[in-house]
Design a protein around this motif. Structure first.
Motif, PDB file in Angstrom:
ATOM      1  N   ALA A 140       0.495  -1.328   0.455  1.00  0.00           N
ATOM      2  CA  ALA A 140      -0.250  -0.292   0.156  1.00  0.00           C
ATOM      3  C   ALA A 140       1.093   1.308   0.033  1.00  0.00           C
ATOM      4  O   ALA A 140       1.952   1.152   0.722  1.00  0.00           O
ATOM      5  N   ALA A 141       0.261   2.575  -0.842  1.00  0.00           N
ATOM      6  CA  ALA A 141       0.981   3.621  -1.206  1.00  0.00           C
ATOM      7  C   ALA A 141       0.363   4.673  -0.301  1.00  0.00           C
ATOM      8  O   ALA A 141      -1.196   4.889  -0.688  1.00  0.00           O
ATOM      9  N   ILE A 142       1.027   5.565   0.899  1.00  0.00           N
ATOM     10  CA  ILE A 142       0.258   6.333   1.630  1.00  0.00           C
ATOM     11  C   ILE A 142       0.877   7.791   0.984  1.00  0.00           C
ATOM     12  O   ILE A 142       2.291   7.790   1.615  1.00  0.00           O
ATOM     13  N   GLY A 143       0.743   9.177   1.482  1.00  0.00           N
ATOM     14  CA  GLY A 143       1.478  10.200   1.377  1.00  0.00           C
ATOM     15  C   GLY A 143       1.650  10.900   3.062  1.00  0.00           C
ATOM     16  O   GLY A 143       0.520  10.894   4.288  1.00  0.00           O
ATOM     17  N   LEU A 144       2.201  11.347   3.453  1.00  0.00           N
ATOM     18  CA  LEU A 144       2.711  11.295   4.450  1.00  0.00           C
ATOM     19  C   LEU A 144       3.533  12.742   4.890  1.00  0.00           C
ATOM     20  O   LEU A 144       3.575  13.335   3.872  1.00  0.00           O
ATOM     21  N   PRO A 145       2.743  13.556   6.048  1.00  0.00           N
ATOM     22  CA  PRO A 145       3.424  15.075   5.815  1.00  0.00           C
ATOM     23  C   PRO A 145       5.017  14.987   5.693  1.00  0.00           C
ATOM     24  O   PRO A 145       5.373  13.909   6.144  1.00  0.00           O
ATOM     25  N   ASP A 146       4.687  16.019   5.079  1.00  0.00           N
ATOM     26  CA  ASP A 146       6.874  16.827   4.480  1.00  0.00           C
ATOM     27  C   ASP A 146       6.851  18.120   4.165  1.00  0.00           C
ATOM     28  O   ASP A 146       6.048  18.255   3.092  1.00  0.00           O
ATOM     29  N   MET A 147       7.532  18.558   5.036  1.00  0.00           N
ATOM     30  CA  MET A 147       7.790  19.923   5.372  1.00  0.00           C
ATOM     31  C   MET A 147       8.412  20.555   3.804  1.00  0.00           C
ATOM     32  O   MET A 147       8.061  21.724   3.075  1.00  0.00           O
ATOM     33  N   GLN A 148       9.385  19.704   3.217  1.00  0.00           N
ATOM     34  CA  GLN A 148       9.476  20.266   1.524  1.00  0.00           C
ATOM     35  C   GLN A 148       8.872  20.097   0.818  1.00  0.00           C
ATOM     36  O   GLN A 148       8.855  20.641  -0.540  1.00  0.00           O
ATOM     37  N   TRP A 149       7.626  19.192   0.563  1.00  0.00           N
ATOM     38  CA  TRP A 149       6.966  18.567  -0.525  1.00  0.00           C
ATOM     39  C   TRP A 149       5.705  18.609  -0.450  1.00  0.00           C
ATOM     40  O   TRP A 149       5.398  18.279  -1.608  1.00  0.00           O
ATOM     41  N   GLY A 150       5.874  18.456   0.458  1.00  0.00           N
ATOM     42  CA  GLY A 150       4.030  18.754   0.952  1.00  0.00           C
ATOM     43  C   GLY A 150       3.836  17.183   1.080  1.00  0.00           C
ATOM     44  O   GLY A 150       3.689  17.025   2.349  1.00  0.00           O
ATOM     45  N   GLU A 151       4.092  16.123   0.798  1.00  0.00           N
ATOM     46  CA  GLU A 151       3.654  15.177   1.110  1.00  0.00           C
ATOM     47  C   GLU A 151       4.925  13.858   0.737  1.00  0.00           C
ATOM     48  O   GLU A 151       5.458  14.152  -0.501  1.00  0.00           O
ATOM     49  N   ARG A 152       5.281  12.645   1.915  1.00  0.00           N
ATOM     50  CA  ARG A 152       5.896  12.260   0.963  1.00  0.00           C
ATOM     51  C   ARG A 152       5.399  10.913   0.944  1.00  0.00           C
ATOM     52  O   ARG A 152       4.575  10.622   1.349  1.00  0.00           O
ATOM     53  N   ILE A 153       5.958   9.635  -0.121  1.00  0.00           N
ATOM     54  CA  ILE A 153       5.147   9.526  -0.339  1.00  0.00           C
ATOM     55  C   ILE A 153       5.929   7.438   0.591  1.00  0.00           C
ATOM     56  O   ILE A 153       7.350   7.228   0.824  1.00  0.00           O
ATOM     57  N   ILE A 154       5.102   6.659   1.253  1.00  0.00           N
ATOM     58  CA  ILE A 154       5.311   5.599   1.588  1.00  0.00           C
ATOM     59  C   ILE A 154       4.248   4.788   1.707  1.00  0.00           C
ATOM     60  O   ILE A 154       3.709   4.114   1.147  1.00  0.00           O
ATOM     61  N   ALA A 155       5.008   2.947   1.121  1.00  0.00           N
ATOM     62  CA  ALA A 155       5.522   2.073   0.891  1.00  0.00           C
ATOM     63  C   ALA A 155       5.207   1.290   2.445  1.00  0.00           C
ATOM     64  O   ALA A 155       6.270   0.967   2.676  1.00  0.00           O
ATOM     65  N   ALA A 156       3.561   0.776   2.358  1.00  0.00           N
ATOM     66  CA  ALA A 156       3.985  -0.317   3.437  1.00  0.00           C
ATOM     67  C   ALA A 156       4.305  -2.187   2.330  1.00  0.00           C
ATOM     68  O   ALA A 156       2.793  -1.749   1.528  1.00  0.00           O
ATOM     69  N   VAL A 157       5.023  -2.957   2.859  1.00  0.00           N
ATOM     70  CA  VAL A 157       5.169  -3.597   2.011  1.00  0.00           C
ATOM     71  C   VAL A 157       5.060  -5.540   3.312  1.00  0.00           C
ATOM     72  O   VAL A 157       5.595  -4.904   3.894  1.00  0.00           O
ATOM     73  N   VAL A 158       3.993  -5.974   2.508  1.00  0.00           N
ATOM     74  CA  VAL A 158       3.976  -7.308   2.964  1.00  0.00           C
ATOM     75  C   VAL A 158       4.699  -7.997   2.564  1.00  0.00           C
ATOM     76  O   VAL A 158       4.794  -8.432   1.263  1.00  0.00           O
ATOM     77  N   LEU A 159       5.819  -8.892   3.163  1.00  0.00           N
ATOM     78  CA  LEU A 159       6.961 -10.340   2.050  1.00  0.00           C
ATOM     79  C   LEU A 159       5.738 -10.841   2.100  1.00  0.00           C
ATOM     80  O   LEU A 159       5.677 -11.934   3.264  1.00  0.00           O
TER      81      LEU A 159
END
Lengths: 101, 503
Positions: free
Chosen positions: B424-443
């Motif tokens: 799953a990919a979500i956006g979380l707050p980032d001062m520089q970019w507005g949002e940073r992309i976080i990928a939550a991965v299940v192996l």
């Protein structure tokens, strides 16, 4: 002349056909077997479908006029053909769709 | 009306349950009639159900319609407090409840309870009343509470005319052969669970219910009841594929299953490709729709699946991940933020119009435009041949450095990696970019992959601004029981990976 609105039901005066209106409003000369259709529940006086209007109706099929301003669904089949005035309604072919549920 | 036609047309066919000893259409019709008298006598404004699927579902669904009362399937998985809050919003009402947890909804003002068994005992063998119901189609047939991912759940409202136009437009009366059976494993409070009852009754197809989904039970039931069609959500298909895979290449397969439709979320391409291989004689249908649109508005048919799977043309192959084409009775356009149509191939919001589209909610203004268009809040684009590609909820779009990034495209790339079971990919707050992309991965169990390796895969397949800033390995992803990923929960679980800025 019967007044149509979606959901209203009509019965043939000359055969066992019954329909429910899917589309259409106002005064429409809805006929079955060449004879005016009656409000559902009205007593029929018998008779036979007229020549040229005896192709019969099929359960669950929809019938439309050429402009698609009137559409009825057959809820009980019979020997008469549906029409508006002297013009017969066409069988509306269901678009074959795979079952999605 | 639909059920009355079924009872008249093929009253002796089995409507529900095992082919030997199940409830016939005539019996279902009579039962609904008796139930309607009980519901009317109760004097409430709604008939609700907080219970698993059972014969009581079609009996109360059609009984409520007969009585002219809205039917409200409630999510029995909610907490007691949440369920009680919804119940008080539909009071006065009668609620059909699970006999195993009879105390859940006691003591709420105006709410009468009737257990599933109580209802079925009442209707058993009793004489139904004369048919008498409102035929205008304006009455409310169903009120379905949306899952409320963004605040208070809203009651989406479907009138009889919406559901009837859906059924008449998409199902052939008595179109099913007598030996056909549909397996319903989606719960009653999902619009697909309601649509499945209506469509199959009108088609004359026997319905077999699986009240609690388990992939092993599902496979066993398909075999035991010679099920010919079924509808599943993507998470269910993933589990079913695992069960079939575990049986090995010499397993019995599912030879009776002629048609399998799926919808209700993004289907990972490894799952659908594997399912197509495991079930070579099954016709796959991807159905896209919303509660507010009376279920399906677009679908990808069986031939299109096989064609896409076999094609080398990337445009045709990409259609395997599409929702197919709109139903003939439905119009679809893609529009920008201002409501203007965009060019073919350009992303935007999916808008739909058609007689089955309601877009109404109880107690608030309808979301329909005056000329009948409904903005779905789903993002998507349409290819040159009219295939609709759904990219996900607009609210889930990640905005990084002013660029819109659909989580779905990142997730799709990640799950195609052999070590990845889910992503799953979500956006979380980032001062520089507005949002940073976080990928939550299940192996997959025993598999391994490094965060850099996964980031490289995304960078190679998509543009570099789609590359996750961070890959977090997790044990599992949060889903609700109808297979919807709970991004809100994931965002709060992983909130520490943002920098805490508020954008």
């Amino acid at each position: 002349m019967p007044s149509l609105k979606p959901g209203s039901r009509f019965t043939s005066s000359v055969c066992t056909t019954q329909v429910i209106v899917v589309k259409g409003a106002g005064e429409v000369d809805l006929r079955c077997g060449g004879a005016p259709m009656l409000a559902a529940g009205a007593a029929t006086d018998g008779g036979l479908p007229a020549e040229g209007a005896s192709g019969g109706t099929l359960m669950g099929k929809r019938y439309v006029d050429p402009d698609e301003t009137v559409e009825v669904l057959c809820t009980k089949p019979g020997d008469g053909s549906l029409g508006v005035g002297d013009a017969l309604l066409d069988l509306k072919e269901a678009k074959p769709l795979p079952a999605s549920d | 009306m639909l059920l009355e036609m079924a009872a008249d047309g093929f009253g002796d066919r089995v409507a529900l349950g095992p082919s030997d000893g199940g409830l016939t259409y005539r019996e279902l019709y009579d039962s609904a009639g008796v139930a309607s008298e009980r519901f009317r006598a109760d004097g409430g404004s709604h008939v609700a159900m907080a219970d698993l699927s059972s014969a009581a579902l079609p009996v109360s669904l059609f009984g409520a319609a007969w009585a002219g009362l809205p039917f409200v399937p409630l999510n029995y998985r909610l907490t007691d407090d949440e369920l009680a809050a919804l119940a008080s919003r539909i009071s006065p009402a009668i609620i059909i409840v699970d006999p195993d947890s009879p105390d859940r909804l006691t003591g709420i003002d105006g709410i009468g309870l009737l257990s599933r068994h109580g209802l079925m005992d009442l209707v058993e063998g009793a004489e139904p009343p004369e048919p008498e119901w409102d035929m205008s189609g304006e009455g409310t047939a169903i009120e379905l509470f949306t899952s409320g991912t963004t605040g208070e759940p809203k009651a989406a409202l479907l009138r009889h005319r919406h559901l009837v136009s859906y059924v008449l437009g998409s199902v052939e009366f008595m179109g099913a052969h007598e030996d056909e059976a549909a397996l319903v494993s989606v719960p009653p409070y999902h619009v697909a669970g309601i649509a499945a009852i209506l469509s199959n009754v009108y088609a004359g197809r026997r319905v077999v219910q699986l009240p609690t989904f388990d992939a092993g039970d599902w496979v066993a039931l398909v075999r035991a009841e010679s099920v010919t069609s079924a509808m599943v959500v993507p998470t269910m298909l993933t589990r079913i594929v695992e069960v079939l895979d575990a049986e090995g290449p010499d397993g019995p397969g599912l030879p009776t299953l002629r048609s399998l439709s799926y919808g209700g979320g993004r289907m990972p391409s490894p799952t659908i490709l594997r399912a197509l291989e495991l079930l070579p004689t099954t016709a796959f249908v991807n159905a896209y729709g919303l509660t507010e649109t009376s279920s399906t508005v677009a679908l990808l048919g069986p031939d299109e699946h096989r064609e896409a799977m076999a094609s080398d043309d990337p445009v045709v192959r990409a259609r395997l991940g599409s929702a197919g084409r709109p139903l003939p009775t439905i119009e679809v356009t893609i529009r920008d933020d201002l409501g203007d149509e965009v060019a073919v191939g350009q992303p935007g919001e999916i808008w739909v119009r058609g007689e089955q589209v309601s877009g109404e909610y109880r107690g608030s203004a309808p979301r329909l435009t005056p000329d009948g268009w409904f903005p779905t809040h789903d993002g998507g684009w349409m290819d040159a041949d009219g295939f609709l590609h759904v990219t996900g909820r607009i609210d889930d779009v990640i905005v990084k450095g002013g660029q819109n990034v659909s989580p779905g495209e990142i997730e799709e790339v990640l799950v195609c990696h052999p070590a990845v079971a889910d992503a799953a990919a979500i956006g979380l707050p980032d001062m520089q970019w507005g949002e940073r992309i976080i990928a939550a991965v299940v192996l997959h169990p025993g598999a391994s992959a490094s965060p850099d390796e996964l980031r490289d895969v995304v960078r190679d397949r998509l543009r570099s601004n789609r590359t996750p800033d961070h890959v977090e390995f997790v044990g599992s992803l949060p889903y609700n029981d109808t297979g919807k990923l709970l991004r809100r929960v994931l965002r709060s679980d992983l909130a520490h990976l943002g920098d805490g800025s508020t954008g």
